[in-house]
Design a protein around this motif. Structure first.
Motif, PDB file in Angstrom:
ATOM      1  N   UNK A 101       0.836  -1.207   0.000  1.00 17.41           N
ATOM      2  CA  UNK A 101       0.000   0.000   0.000  1.00 17.41           C
ATOM      3  C   UNK A 101       0.865   1.248   0.000  1.00 17.41           C
ATOM      4  N   UNK A 102       1.855   1.249   0.884  1.00 16.19           N
ATOM      5  CA  UNK A 102       2.719   2.418   1.021  1.00 16.19           C
ATOM      6  C   UNK A 102       3.537   2.640  -0.246  1.00 16.19           C
ATOM      7  N   UNK A 103       3.861   1.561  -0.928  1.00 20.52           N
ATOM      8  CA  UNK A 103       4.567   1.672  -2.212  1.00 20.52           C
ATOM      9  C   UNK A 103       3.637   2.098  -3.339  1.00 20.52           C
ATOM     10  N   UNK A 104       2.324   1.942  -3.113  1.00 18.96           N
ATOM     11  CA  UNK A 104       1.359   2.293  -4.146  1.00 18.96           C
ATOM     12  C   UNK A 104       1.153   1.219  -5.191  1.00 18.96           C
ATOM     13  N   UNK A 105       1.500  -0.044  -4.847  1.00 16.44           N
ATOM     14  CA  UNK A 105       1.407  -1.118  -5.850  1.00 16.44           C
ATOM     15  C   UNK A 105       0.557  -2.295  -5.363  1.00 16.44           C
TER      16      UNK A 105
END
Length: 530
Positions: free
Chosen positions: A88-92
């Motif tokens: 989530x934090x990586x956006x993937x």
């Protein structure tokens, strides 16, 4: 979209007003090209607001912001949800889950649409995490188990993974230890496309190709890193001070000339009066009119020269930089030298903090420093035999994420909870010491700049009544400009209680004159005198 050499940002007469009518930015015109730009400025000047305008999170109330290319934005405070994962934090997360479904045999077209061309997203994410020293962090790991520094590195890695044409970072080195900062510096050194970084980290700002300073509503863009810009400003200030001194000398001379002119006019009038005693009245009147006209011209010319000289002094003075400073007078907590304030336990090691001593707690990101502080402040249960016990109920705690503030309440209302018996004008006067004045005092804390919000938290902590006997500060220089750090050091130098500080800012720790250093790593606590 991958970065291109044409990626840029254009600002034309940009202004922004908050809903209460307060002006945050006014009439800013500038352009930012490809490469790395460091955005600097004192706390509260609007750097984070400007970055949010560039990111499209805010709309300007005047002018226009044009970003040529897609934009990725890292805010100062990460929005970490309890159920968030590293993916989530990586956006993937969507791509990772779609790939997992496809690998499990799914032929749903939705999954293929989500993956797009990013079939190697897992491998790229793992490699980029490894590049910043996070090879042991899985994509499904909960972000709640990460340290503040680890979470920041993951989020920055996510921006690099996104490959946007324009990347915007707000204080990316907050909470990072020395090793993590070095890895981040390496990542930023070859960042593609357009990169704009808001930071007070001098070492990071030296990596920038361009320095942009937001000051008193004006954005000045300089081609060079921070040190070159500082040298340029110093040279300009020297010239400005010389011009001011010269203008003041001219004004002084013109005032002296004005006095001499009045003396000359008085003498001329006295002499003319003596000579006119035996002259005809018509001739006396004519001479008197000529004398008055001459005196009037002399006064008008002298007054005009004084006005011009004053204007020159004003113009020169406007070029002199006068940075506002936090001025803090801390109350005395009255802590005797033998008074025990806290105990820190780690395995067989026990450290006692007593009296007005200063202790720094250091260690790499993820070693458990913040968790240890929380066992002291929040009475959380021990973790792997690591815990602290409070020996006083008067502890002031400043958390990394400023959790002690009510974001929906104003700065005034937040401070009032720490000073329940103070009069409103006293609270406002105390907030003014922290450069919180006017509309900023009554605005919800949640919409203040990072620096302003930090100063509210700092004021609430340092001005509490009764004063804390032990101050526990977790990365206190986060979000503070260099001038404010100087003032914080000055204020803490006069504090007569105990001080326990977690900080990766080596210069700040050195200036605090701590007596002992605790180093936490691999579940072990070592103690050394400084």
């Amino acid at each position: 979209m991958r970065p291109t050499s044409e990626s840029s940002i254009l600002l034309r007469d940009v202004g922004f007003d908050w809903p209460d009518g307060t002006t945050a930015l006014h009439d800013i015109t500038a352009s930012v090209g490809t490469g790395r730009t460091g955005l600097i400025g004192a706390n509260g000047t609007g750097k984070s607001t400007l970055l949010r305008l560039l990111a499209g999170e805010l709309e300007p109330t005047a002018g226009s912001v044009v970003a040529i290319g897609d934009t990725a934005y890292l805010p100062q405070t990460l929005p970490l949800r309890v159920d968030s994962t590293v993916a989530d934090l990586l956006g993937v997360r969507a791509q990772v889950e779609a790939l997992a479904a496809i690998e499990s045999g799914s032929t749903d077209a939705v999954h293929f649409d989500v993956v797009g061309d990013d079939w190697d997203v897992n491998a790229r994410a793992v490699q980029l995490l490894a590049d910043v020293g996070l090879s042991d962090i899985g994509l499904d790991r909960n972000v709640g188990t990460l340290s503040g520094g680890e979470a920041m590195l993951v989020a920055i890695t996510g921006l690099r993974l996104a490959g946007a044409a324009i990347s915007l970072l707000d204080e990316p080195t907050n909470n990072l230890d020395r090793d993590a900062r070095e890895r981040l510096y390496g990542m930023l050194a070859d960042w593609p496309g357009t990169l704009v970084v808001v930071s007070h980290d001098a070492e990071l700002l030296e990596l920038m190709d361009t320095t942009a300073e937001l000051r008193e509503g004006e954005l000045v863009v300089f081609g060079g890193p921070l040190s070159a810009y500082r040298e340029h400003v110093e040279l300009m200030q020297r010239a400005a001070h010389r011009d001011l001194r010269a203008a003041e000398q001219v004004l002084k001379a013109e005032r002296r000339q004005r006095i001499e002119a009045e003396t000359k006019i008085a003498r001329s009038a006295k002499s003319g009066k003596a000579k006119a005693e035996n002259l005809p009245k018509i001739l006396v009147g004519k001479r008197k009119n000529n004398a008055e006209a001459s005196a009037g011209r002399m006064r008008t010319e002298a007054d005009a020269k004084i006005r011009d000289a004053r204007r020159a002094v004003g113009d020169a003075a406007e070029l002199i930089r006068e940075d506002k400073k936090i001025r803090i007078n801390l109350p005395d907590p009255d802590v005797p030298s033998g008074r025990r304030l806290a105990e820190i336990h780690c395995g067989d090691a026990t450290v006692v903090i007593q009296g007005p001593e200063r202790v720094v707690l250091a260690g790499p990101n993820g070693s458990g420093k913040t968790t240890l502080l929380q066992t002291l402040w929040l009475s959380k249960p021990p973790v792997d035999g690591l815990y602290a016990i409070a020996q006083t109920d008067r502890i002031g705690y400043l958390a990394q994420r400023l959790d002690g503030l009510d974001d929906d309440a104003s700065a005034f209302e937040n401070i009032r909870t720490a000073l329940p018996s103070a009069e409103p004008h006293e609270i406002r006067a105390k907030l003014a010491q922290f450069l919180l004045r006017g509309a900023a005092v009554d605005r919800p804390v949640g919409i203040l700049s990072g620096g302003e919000r930090f100063r509210v938290a700092l004021a609430k902590l340092l001005l509490a009544d009764p004063p804390a006997q032990l101050l526990v500060l977790d990365e206190p220089t986060n979000n503070l400009d260099m001038t404010s750090v100087d003032q914080l050091v000055e204020a803490l130098s006069g504090y007569r209680g105990g001080l326990l500080v977690v900080s990766h800012d080596d210069e700040f720790v050195r200036r605090l004159d701590v007596s002992r250093k605790l180093y936490l790593a691999d579940g072990r606590l070592t103690v050394s005198d400084t």
